[in-house]
Design an enzyme around this catalytic site. Sequence first.
Site, short mmCIF file in Angstrom:
data_model
loop_
_atom_site.label_atom_id
_atom_site.label_comp_id
_atom_site.label_asym_id
_atom_site.label_seq_id
_atom_site.Cartn_x
_atom_site.Cartn_y
_atom_site.Cartn_z
N ARG A 40 31.36 49.83 32.67
CA ARG A 40 31.81 48.47 33.00
C ARG A 40 32.25 47.69 31.76
NH1 ARG A 40 30.82 44.24 37.04
NH2 ARG A 40 30.33 42.26 36.01
N ILE A 71 36.02 39.69 36.61
CA ILE A 71 35.28 40.85 37.09
C ILE A 71 34.12 40.32 37.92
CG2 ILE A 71 33.78 41.00 35.04
CD1 ILE A 71 33.96 44.06 35.29
N SER A 72 33.95 40.84 39.11
CA SER A 72 32.99 40.27 40.06
C SER A 72 31.55 40.60 39.68
CB SER A 72 33.27 40.80 41.47
OG SER A 72 34.54 40.37 41.92
N VAL A 73 30.63 39.84 40.25
CA VAL A 73 29.20 40.04 40.04
C VAL A 73 28.83 41.45 40.52
CG1 VAL A 73 26.90 39.21 40.68
CG2 VAL A 73 28.78 37.58 40.35
N PRO A 74 28.09 42.23 39.74
CA PRO A 74 27.78 43.61 40.13
C PRO A 74 27.14 43.75 41.50
CG PRO A 74 27.23 43.30 37.83
CD PRO A 74 27.62 41.94 38.37
#
Length: 404
Positions: A40, A71-74
């Site tokens: 990531r 980038i989105s929250v995992p």
Amino acid sequence: MTNATSTRPEDLRENMIIHIRAAGHLHSTRIEQAFRSVPRHRFVPAASTEEAYQNRAITIKPGKDRPASCISVPTVVAMMLDQLNPQPGDHILEIGAGTGYNAALLATLVGDTGSVTTVDIHPDVTDHARRTLTDTGFEQVQVVTADGALGHAGNAPYDKIIVTVGPWDLPPAWFDQLSVGGTLVVPLHWRGQARSVAFTRHDTHLRADNSRLCGFIPMIGIVPTGERTGTITDNVALYWDTDQNIDPHALRGVFTEPATTVWSNVHVVANEPFDHIWLWLTATEPGTCRLDAEDDAIEAGLCTPAFAYRTPTLVDGDSLAYLTTPRRAEQPGPNGERHYELGATGHGPAAAHLAQRIIDQIHRFDRDRSAQPLITAYPADTADTKQSTGTAIHKSHTHLIMIP
């Protein structure tokens, strides 16, 4: 054992996976392994390695009022991949390329026999995604600069489509480019909320019995926006849809009226989600919308919403009621934990009546806390909606039918 203080990417990635699993979003060992294998941090080179693996979004393109791309929250990424359930050999369309990280996860999951096409409206975003995907060995992903509302007909039909921006409506291209039996996962907005909905495509419609609360950057481009907003007093606003008969001017003096609060005798423990109440309200109450209260209004005692900026609300003419701040129970729960009673507060002539209608849906939620209404989406020009029972929500391209 993973070293919680290590700054090695592999250890940080393991800690991220532990957090995602604890949040209840890693049900597939294949998806977990994809998270483990895709680095990531290499998709957000401007962030530190530690920041890259924190459970938060990271902006890669700022916007005027909010990020234009990130980038989105995992945990959200994992939640939506769980809904999509990518399989080896699947051909997948992604709307919203972002950093390229989600496309890399998808490419890992579909393998050499599958394909991933990712589309974004911003050329600098697609440049970023193309570069990071190439640098990390995922050059097979096709990155397209275009309005995501048009999909990408060149690689259609798709087995699955995932949308990582927040649309208010479902463009016809997504329906047309998805195979019958395929899955569309989309963070759709209606009645003031946004939920990631996992639709299955049928011959004439989409149908879903799985949706989860989420939040995404609103989609731009040709996809229509039908959410309206209006201020009802200083620092308090409502958000509703164009098909609703809501007049904020009729509510201008509503908070000068005495408040009526009704309690449900339904309790939740600390951090237990109860967002399905909002979902049930959208399936049963045409006046469901969202209350947005600034901190100043809450501190002044004008209103006591459960959540400051996003609380489900019912409006009927010159009255409204909302899910109120839960009150702590005097006695601990069965296992000794703190628990809180859910309730509703109303203002205006119909305050008590509207508050009780919210209480009714709290009781429905309590009967089966995992249950959800069935959501069916028809193209707006179809006649099938006339045959349907349930609460209708009319959008420009789509009619939603909510069946309790």
